[in-house]
Design a protein around this motif. Structure first.
Motif, PDB file in Angstrom:
ATOM      1  N   ALA A  73      27.429  30.007  35.375  1.00  0.00           N
ATOM      2  CA  ALA A  73      28.138  30.268  34.126  1.00  0.00           C
ATOM      3  C   ALA A  73      27.317  29.830  32.918  1.00  0.00           C
ATOM      4  N   ARG A  80      31.680  34.071  34.649  1.00  0.00           N
ATOM      5  CA  ARG A  80      31.343  34.546  35.996  1.00  0.00           C
ATOM      6  C   ARG A  80      32.282  35.706  36.370  1.00  0.00           C
ATOM      7  N   TYR A  87      28.656  36.648  37.596  1.00  0.00           N
ATOM      8  CA  TYR A  87      29.219  36.899  38.925  1.00  0.00           C
ATOM      9  C   TYR A  87      28.103  37.156  39.933  1.00  0.00           C
ATOM     10  N   ASP A 289      35.242  35.525  41.342  1.00  0.00           N
ATOM     11  CA  ASP A 289      35.115  35.830  39.917  1.00  0.00           C
ATOM     12  C   ASP A 289      35.921  34.856  39.069  1.00  0.00           C
ATOM     13  N   SER A 290      35.487  34.689  37.831  1.00  0.00           N
ATOM     14  CA  SER A 290      36.251  33.938  36.840  1.00  0.00           C
ATOM     15  C   SER A 290      37.026  34.920  35.972  1.00  0.00           C
ATOM     16  N   GLY A 296      35.585  29.449  34.851  1.00  0.00           N
ATOM     17  CA  GLY A 296      36.389  29.506  36.066  1.00  0.00           C
ATOM     18  C   GLY A 296      35.948  28.560  37.162  1.00  0.00           C
ATOM     19  N   ASP A 299      39.406  27.632  38.549  1.00  0.00           N
ATOM     20  CA  ASP A 299      40.000  28.920  38.909  1.00  0.00           C
ATOM     21  C   ASP A 299      38.922  29.983  38.984  1.00  0.00           C
ATOM     22  N   ASN A 300      38.268  30.217  40.112  1.00  0.00           N
ATOM     23  CA  ASN A 300      38.673  29.663  41.381  1.00  0.00           C
ATOM     24  C   ASN A 300      37.458  29.101  42.095  1.00  0.00           C
ATOM     25  N   GLU A 334      40.765  38.577  39.125  1.00  0.00           N
ATOM     26  CA  GLU A 334      41.372  38.338  37.818  1.00  0.00           C
ATOM     27  C   GLU A 334      41.774  39.634  37.116  1.00  0.00           C
ATOM     28  N   THR A 363      42.773  27.734  43.093  1.00  0.00           N
ATOM     29  CA  THR A 363      42.806  26.740  42.014  1.00  0.00           C
ATOM     30  C   THR A 363      43.237  25.374  42.565  1.00  0.00           C
ATOM     31  N   HIS A 455      42.307  29.571  32.363  1.00  0.00           N
ATOM     32  CA  HIS A 455      41.834  30.744  31.629  1.00  0.00           C
ATOM     33  C   HIS A 455      41.344  30.381  30.234  1.00  0.00           C
ATOM     34  N   ASP A 459      37.431  25.451  31.312  1.00  0.00           N
ATOM     35  CA  ASP A 459      37.558  25.383  32.776  1.00  0.00           C
ATOM     36  C   ASP A 459      36.167  25.195  33.373  1.00  0.00           C
TER      37      ASP A 459
END
Length: 496
Positions: A73, A80, A87, A289-290, A296, A299-300, A334, A363, A455, A459
Motif C-alpha cells: 500500500a 490495495r 493489489y 483487496d482493500s 485495508g 480489512d482484510n 469490496e 477483519t 474504510h 486502516d
C-alpha cells in the motif's frame, strides 16, 4: 469487508447501525462460555494436526505478512484495491510465499463492473453557506456536468419514515424536484432510490449515521441498474445539522455529483495442498483487496495474513492431510463479492458437491474488538451449524467468550451459502457500535465502533490489535487443521 449487500456501508460497509447488520445481542450459541466438556466430541486423532497448527501459527508470523501488505500500500498510493498496482503487489507477495512452500498456485482472472467518482462536492447555500463533504455512492447515477441547485426535503425524523423505504414515508411533504435526506438502514440503497424516484425526488443524500459523528463511508448501489438517481453519503454530524436547518425553514443546496462507469479486471489467487481428497475440498478464504479509501490492513489484510501463515505452516504436514485444502485470496470483494462469486459460478455441479465447506474470516484485528462467530439462524445450508460448533468449541476450550454474528451478506461466504455449501468463520467487528453487554464480554469502549478506521485512510498497521488477531488467528488455524483431517460431522449435517 464488502459493503452490505446492495449498499456497501458497513453500517457492516452499512458496512445508527440500523445499517442492517443482523447481530444478535441476546444470549445465543457462543455468547457465553459453554462448559469445556461440551467441546470435546471429536476424536483425538482428528485434532492432532489442528493442535500442532494452532501452536505454530502466531501473531509474529502473521505480522511479517502484514508488513508486506502495508508496504504494498505504501508504495502504491496507500491502496490495495482490486485492479490497482497495490493489489497486484499484494498478490505477488502472497503467490510467491505459497509457491515457495510447495503449493500449486493458479491465478483466476475475471472482470467486474466498477465506477469511480469524477466530482463529489456539496455546498449549503441557505440558511448559512457552508461546505459539506459527500461521498458519491459506487455505481451512482450522475448529475449533469453543470451541477444541480435546489431545495432539500427531509421525511419526518424519529421513526421509520426517516429511512425512506416505503411509499408512505413520502406522504407528508413535497419531494418533487428536490434532494431528499434519508437515514441509512432498514432497507438497501436500491429500495430507497426506487421510492425516492417514485416520489419525484431528483437526488438522494444518505446520513451514514456512523460513530464518530464526522466519519463517512462510501455506499454502493447493487445491482448498478438500480441507480435510478444520484446518491451520496454525508457524515452524521453534517446530516443532523441539515435536518435541523430544514425543520426551521427552507434549505437550498448546490451539488456536483458525477461518476464514471467502466469494466475493471483482476484475479483470485488459489492454492491447493498437493495431498488430500478432492471430493472433500475445504476452502479457506479471505479477500485480498482493500476498499478504495485506504490500505485495508485490518480489512482484510489481517485475515489474509493469518490465512497465509496457516497455509505456510500446514505445508510440511502434507502426509497428514486427508482432505484437500484450497486457500483462496479473493479479489474485488469490496466492490461486491465479485471474486468469490465468480469462483463459485465456475464450479461444476460435481465440484460444488465436492466442496465440503468454506471458512471465511473477515477483519480480525479491530482495536475496539468483538469476538464474533458466524451463526446461521435462517436459511443456511445443512452442515453450517457443524462448522460453527467446531469454532465455538475451540473458543470454549480456551475460555474465550464469543457472540454470534448472523450471516449478513457482507463477505465472501455469500456465494457459497447460495450454492448450498456450508460456511463459517469469525470477525473482530468493523463498524458495529460496541454495546454495554459486549463491553462486559470483551472489554474496550461501549458506544464506540469496533474499528474507527473502517474504510478509512488510517486502516494501517499501527492501529491493529494483536490480542484479537492472535485469538481469531488461532481459531482459523485450528479449524483448518481439523477440517483438513476430518469433515465427517459437516458432511453428516449436509445429509440431514
Amino acid at each position: 469487508m464488502a459493503r452490505q449487500v446492495v449498499s456497501g456501508i458497513r453500517p457492516r460497509g452499512g458496512r445508527s447501525k440500523a445499517l442492517a447488520l443482523a447481530l444478535t445481542c441476546a444470549l445465543a450459541p457462543g455468547l457465553a462460555l459453554p462448559a469445556a466438556a461440551a467441546a470435546g466430541e471429536h476424536h483425538p486423532q482428528s485434532t492432532q494436526l489442528a493442535d500442532r497448527l494452532a501452536h505454530q501459527v502466531t501473531v509474529a508470523g502473521a505480522w511479517r505478512h502484514l508488513e508486506a501488505l502495508q508496504h504494498a500500500a505504501d508504495t502504491h498510493h496507500d491502496l490495495r484495491a482490486a485492479g490497482t498496482p497495490g493489489y497486484q503487489a499484494s498478490a505477488r507477495y502472497v503467490t510467491g510465499r505459497l509457491r515457495q512452500a510447495g503449493y500449486r498456485v493458479r491465478l483466476q482472472p475475471f472482470s467486474f463492473p466498477d465506477s469511480a467518482p469524477v466530482a463529489e462536492t456539496a455546498r449549503l447555500l441557505t440558511p448559512e453557506p457552508r461546505t459539506l463533504h459527500p461521498l458519491l455512492a459506487r455505481y451512482s447515477a450522475s448529475l449533469p456536468a453543470s451541477g444541480w441547485t435546489g431545495s432539500l426535503a427531509v421525511p419526518p425524523q424519529g421513526g421509520a419514515a426517516a429511512y425512506g423505504c416505503r411509499p408512505g414515508d413520502y406522504a407528508h411533504g413535497d419531494f418533487r424536484g428536490r434532494a431528499v435526506l434519508l437515514r441509512y438502514g432498514l432497507c438497501d440503497v436500491a429500495a430507497k432510490l426506487r421510492q425516492a424516484a417514485a416520489a419525484g425526488a431528483s437526488v438522494v443524500l444518505l446520513n451514514v449515521d456512523q460513530q464518530p459523528a464526522g466519519m463517512n463511508i462510501r455506499a454502493g448501489v447493487r445491482p448498478p441498474s438500480a441507480a435510478v438517481l444520484p446518491v451520496a453519503t454525508l457524515p452524521r454530524d453534517e446530516s443532523e445539522q441539515l435536518a435541523a436547518d430544514t425543520a426551521r425553514g427552507p434549505v437550498r443546496l448546490a451539488l456536483d455529483l458525477r461518476g464514471r462507469a467502466f469494466t475493471n479486471h483482476t484475479f483470485n489467487v488459489l492454492a491447493d495442498t498437493p495431498t488430500g481428497r478432492p471430493e472433500h475440498t475445504v476452502v479457506v478464504g479471505a479477500h485480498l483487496d482493500s476498499a478504495t479509501e485506504g490500505p485495508g490492513v485490518n480489512d482484510n489484510g489481517s485475515s489474509v495474513a493469518m490465512t497465509l501463515e496457516t497455509a505456510l505452516r500446514l505445508a510440511p504436514y502434507a502426509k497428514e492431510i486427508h482432505n484437500r485444502v484450497r486457500f483462496a485470496f479473493w479479489g474485488a470483494e469490496e466492490e461486491g463479492l465479485y471474486g468469490s462469486t465468480y469462483y463459485v459460478s465456475q464450479l461444476t455441479a460435481a465440484e460444488r458437491r465436492q466442496t465440503a465447506l468454506d471458512l471465511n474470516f473477515e477483519t480480525i484485528a479491530s482495536p475496539n474488538y468483538l469476538r464474533l462467530v458466524y451463526h446461521g439462524s435462517g436459511a443456511v445450508p445443512p452442515g453450517t451449524g457443524s462448522v460453527e460448533k467446531v469454532l465455538l468449541d475451540r473458543f470454549a476450550d480456551r475460555r474465550l467468550p464469543t457472540a454470534p454474528l448472523e450471516f449478513d451478506g457482507r463477505s465472501d461466504f455469500v456465494p457459497f451459502i447460495a450454492a448450498g455449501i456450508p460456511a463459517g468463520g469469525g470477525s473482530s467487528g468493523y463498524n458495529q457500535v460496541k454495546t454495554p453487554e459486549w463491553q462486559k464480554l470483551f472489554g474496550g469502549r461501549a458506544g464506540a465502533i469496533a474499528d474507527p478506521c473502517y474504510h478509512q485512510r488510517c486502516d494501517a498497521l499501527g492501529h491493529l490489535n494483536r490480542t484479537i488477531l492472535g485469538q481469531l488467528g488461532d481459531a482459523l488455524a485450528w479449524a483448518t487443521g481439523r477440517f483438513a483431517v476430518d469433515t465427517a460431522d459437516v458432511e453428516r449435517g449436509r445429509l440431514t
